[in-house]
Motif scaffolding. Structure first.
Motif, PDB file in Angstrom:
ATOM      1  N   ALA A  51       0.849  -1.189   0.000  1.00  0.00           N
ATOM      2  CA  ALA A  51       0.000   0.000   0.000  1.00  0.00           C
ATOM      3  C   ALA A  51       0.887   1.243   0.000  1.00  0.00           C
ATOM      4  O   ALA A  51       1.856   1.330   0.759  1.00  0.00           O
ATOM      5  CB  ALA A  51      -0.909  -0.019   1.221  1.00  0.00           C
ATOM      6  N   ARG A  52       0.566   2.169  -0.850  1.00  0.00           N
ATOM      7  CA  ARG A  52       1.354   3.395  -0.929  1.00  0.00           C
ATOM      8  C   ARG A  52       0.684   4.473  -0.080  1.00  0.00           C
ATOM      9  O   ARG A  52      -0.540   4.569  -0.045  1.00  0.00           O
ATOM     10  CB  ARG A  52       1.447   3.855  -2.365  1.00  0.00           C
ATOM     11  CG  ARG A  52       2.130   2.830  -3.256  1.00  0.00           C
ATOM     12  CD  ARG A  52       2.233   3.350  -4.687  1.00  0.00           C
ATOM     13  NE  ARG A  52       2.618   2.290  -5.581  1.00  0.00           N
ATOM     14  CZ  ARG A  52       3.862   1.866  -5.758  1.00  0.00           C
ATOM     15  NH1 ARG A  52       4.826   2.404  -5.084  1.00  0.00           N
ATOM     16  NH2 ARG A  52       4.126   0.909  -6.607  1.00  0.00           N
ATOM     17  N   PRO A  53       1.484   5.290   0.599  1.00  0.00           N
ATOM     18  CA  PRO A  53       0.898   6.353   1.417  1.00  0.00           C
ATOM     19  C   PRO A  53       0.173   7.378   0.538  1.00  0.00           C
ATOM     20  O   PRO A  53       0.607   7.658  -0.576  1.00  0.00           O
ATOM     21  CB  PRO A  53       2.095   6.983   2.135  1.00  0.00           C
ATOM     22  CG  PRO A  53       3.284   6.549   1.347  1.00  0.00           C
ATOM     23  CD  PRO A  53       2.929   5.269   0.665  1.00  0.00           C
ATOM     24  N   ARG A  54      -0.926   7.893   1.049  1.00  0.00           N
ATOM     25  CA  ARG A  54      -1.698   8.888   0.286  1.00  0.00           C
ATOM     26  C   ARG A  54      -1.101  10.279   0.399  1.00  0.00           C
ATOM     27  O   ARG A  54      -1.194  11.081  -0.507  1.00  0.00           O
ATOM     28  CB  ARG A  54      -3.143   8.921   0.790  1.00  0.00           C
ATOM     29  CG  ARG A  54      -3.874   7.634   0.542  1.00  0.00           C
ATOM     30  CD  ARG A  54      -5.283   7.732   1.001  1.00  0.00           C
ATOM     31  NE  ARG A  54      -5.880   6.397   1.000  1.00  0.00           N
ATOM     32  CZ  ARG A  54      -7.033   6.097   1.490  1.00  0.00           C
ATOM     33  NH1 ARG A  54      -7.772   7.042   2.047  1.00  0.00           N
ATOM     34  NH2 ARG A  54      -7.487   4.874   1.460  1.00  0.00           N
ATOM     35  N   SER A  55      -0.510  10.569   1.563  1.00  0.00           N
ATOM     36  CA  SER A  55       0.038  11.894   1.787  1.00  0.00           C
ATOM     37  C   SER A  55       1.233  11.780   2.725  1.00  0.00           C
ATOM     38  O   SER A  55       1.253  10.927   3.623  1.00  0.00           O
ATOM     39  CB  SER A  55      -1.025  12.808   2.399  1.00  0.00           C
ATOM     40  OG  SER A  55      -0.445  14.031   2.790  1.00  0.00           O
TER      41      SER A  55
END
Length: 72
Positions: free
Chosen positions: A66-70
């Motif tokens: 999962a990639r960080p959103r911010s």
């Protein structure tokens, strides 16, 4: 020289360290080791592939993390 024997959730590695044989045995608590097909009877793994195999990762089918959103 390195020899690996695999039994689903059990992996045994024998290697010559220059002055004797060393044995590593690892059993996964959950899951099975992802072992590549040996069409010719021999499997060649890179150092990175062997490291992932020993950690129990299926290096043949990597999963995107999962990639960080911010960053804030």
């Amino acid at each position: 020289m390195l020899n690996v024997v695999w039994f689903g959730d059990l992996l045994k590695v024998l290697w010559w360290s220059g002055d004797g044989m060393c044995l590593l045995m690892k059993r996964l608590e959950k899951g099975r080791f992802a072992w590549p097909r040996a069409d010719s009877g021999v499997v060649a793994l890179t150092t990175a592939q062997l490291a992932l195999l020993l950690e129990g990762f299926d290096w043949r089918e990597p999963v995107d993390a999962a990639r960080p959103r911010s960053a804030l």
